[in-house]
Design a protein around this motif. Sequence first.
Motif, short mmCIF file in Angstrom:
data_model
loop_
_atom_site.label_atom_id
_atom_site.label_comp_id
_atom_site.label_asym_id
_atom_site.label_seq_id
_atom_site.Cartn_x
_atom_site.Cartn_y
_atom_site.Cartn_z
N UNK A 1 -86.13 -10.30 -34.82
CA UNK A 1 -86.93 -10.29 -33.43
C UNK A 1 -88.23 -10.30 -33.37
N UNK A 2 -88.75 -9.77 -34.61
CA UNK A 2 -90.28 -9.73 -34.97
C UNK A 2 -90.66 -11.24 -35.10
N UNK A 3 -90.07 -12.21 -35.66
CA UNK A 3 -90.33 -13.49 -35.89
C UNK A 3 -90.52 -14.31 -34.65
N UNK A 4 -89.50 -14.10 -33.70
CA UNK A 4 -89.49 -14.80 -32.42
C UNK A 4 -90.30 -13.99 -31.39
N UNK A 5 -91.04 -13.13 -31.77
CA UNK A 5 -91.75 -12.36 -30.79
C UNK A 5 -90.91 -11.71 -29.76
N UNK A 6 -89.90 -11.39 -29.93
CA UNK A 6 -89.23 -10.55 -28.88
C UNK A 6 -89.15 -8.94 -28.98
N UNK A 7 -89.21 -8.73 -30.15
CA UNK A 7 -89.58 -7.03 -30.43
C UNK A 7 -90.27 -6.92 -31.81
N UNK A 8 -91.64 -6.62 -31.54
CA UNK A 8 -92.46 -6.51 -32.79
C UNK A 8 -92.59 -5.00 -33.20
N UNK A 9 -92.88 -4.84 -34.50
CA UNK A 9 -93.37 -3.46 -34.88
C UNK A 9 -94.46 -2.98 -34.42
N UNK A 10 -94.63 -1.64 -34.14
CA UNK A 10 -96.11 -1.21 -33.63
C UNK A 10 -97.22 -1.56 -34.55
N UNK A 11 -96.71 -1.24 -36.07
CA UNK A 11 -97.69 -1.58 -37.04
C UNK A 11 -97.11 -2.36 -38.12
N UNK B 1 -100.83 -4.52 -46.72
CA UNK B 1 -100.72 -4.88 -48.29
C UNK B 1 -99.13 -5.23 -48.52
N UNK B 2 -98.32 -4.13 -47.91
CA UNK B 2 -97.00 -4.12 -48.61
C UNK B 2 -95.95 -5.15 -47.62
N UNK B 3 -96.46 -5.37 -46.25
CA UNK B 3 -95.64 -6.14 -45.41
C UNK B 3 -94.85 -5.04 -44.59
N UNK B 4 -94.71 -3.99 -44.91
CA UNK B 4 -93.72 -3.11 -44.26
C UNK B 4 -93.92 -3.02 -42.94
N UNK B 5 -92.65 -2.95 -42.15
CA UNK B 5 -92.79 -3.03 -40.61
C UNK B 5 -92.66 -1.51 -40.20
N UNK B 6 -93.60 -0.95 -39.34
CA UNK B 6 -93.32 0.29 -38.75
C UNK B 6 -93.03 0.55 -37.28
N UNK B 7 -92.10 1.12 -36.85
CA UNK B 7 -91.75 1.47 -35.35
C UNK B 7 -92.01 2.58 -34.98
N UNK B 8 -92.38 2.74 -33.70
CA UNK B 8 -92.53 4.05 -33.03
C UNK B 8 -91.17 4.45 -32.32
N UNK B 9 -90.85 5.67 -32.45
CA UNK B 9 -89.63 6.20 -31.65
C UNK B 9 -89.83 5.79 -30.23
N UNK C 1 -86.41 2.48 -26.44
CA UNK C 1 -85.92 2.22 -25.10
C UNK C 1 -85.78 0.63 -25.07
N UNK C 2 -87.10 -0.04 -25.49
CA UNK C 2 -86.93 -1.49 -25.52
C UNK C 2 -85.80 -2.17 -26.10
N UNK C 3 -85.78 -1.53 -27.62
CA UNK C 3 -84.57 -2.07 -28.57
C UNK C 3 -83.31 -1.76 -27.92
N UNK C 4 -83.29 -0.78 -27.31
CA UNK C 4 -81.67 -0.26 -26.75
C UNK C 4 -81.40 -1.13 -25.54
#
Length: 266
Positions: A15-25, A29-37, A41-44
């Motif tokens: 979903x991140x790669x196709x720009x449907x649902x991107x992480x907040x941050x 350096x690590x490439x880790x994706x971080x999402x906000x709680x 709603x959007x992911x649901x």
Amino acid sequence: MASLRGVTTETLRHYDRIDLFKPQFVDPDSGYRYYSIFQYEVLGTIKELRQLGMSTDEIKDYFNERNFNKSLDILKAKHTELVSKLSELHELEEDIRGKIGYLEHVSKEKELQSVFFREIGRRKLITLNEKINSNLELSYGVIRLENMLTEKTPILASNRLGIIIKEVDLRAKRFEEPSIIFAVAKNKEKIPKQCQMTIPAGLFACIRYNGELLWNRSESLSKIMEYLDEPGYRITGDALQIMHVDITITDKPNEITFEIQVPVQI
């Protein structure tokens, strides 16, 4: 986030790669994706819309300038589509259930090459009004008949496909004459009048035989005609030769079965 919403981490990466649902941050350096709680709603909503059968492009459009009327219209359109699919699945289930019941009944039917009598109800036939001379013409004929129907499953393996043996050929013992192919129609079918034919309800003298070819019927027809030559029997119309168990069910010639039905009065 994946665990909370019951999706895989690869789904979130996709979903991140196709720009449907991107992480907040994303940590540079690590490439880790971080999402906000607060993104739950959007992911649901995405998960729900995917369950409704919407493509990712359709979901992108859903979120593009989302508002009440737009969301309602999209959901109503998707609901209409789902109702149509449910109707198709219900019809498909009915057809498959009917075929299973029919084949189970066939497995318990009377022995081969024995004449027996059966009361059969009125039947509406669909016919091309063309005589079939070979297995090649038969194959094309079956396809053309199926294309006239609205149902989703093939008519093979359903005791609804056969050929008409004309009464005049029966009486003259011309058992190998080319015959007209037909399919038994369902009441809901809208068939051109020139392709319709009705077989009245009544009593039929029947005989079953097996073998690979539709045309190997002379022995069975001779036997049933000899039986009906006895006093007290009168043929009242064209005979039908029904495919009972065909090549869609078995490759074994001794399991392929046909039934000949001759209308009679006693």
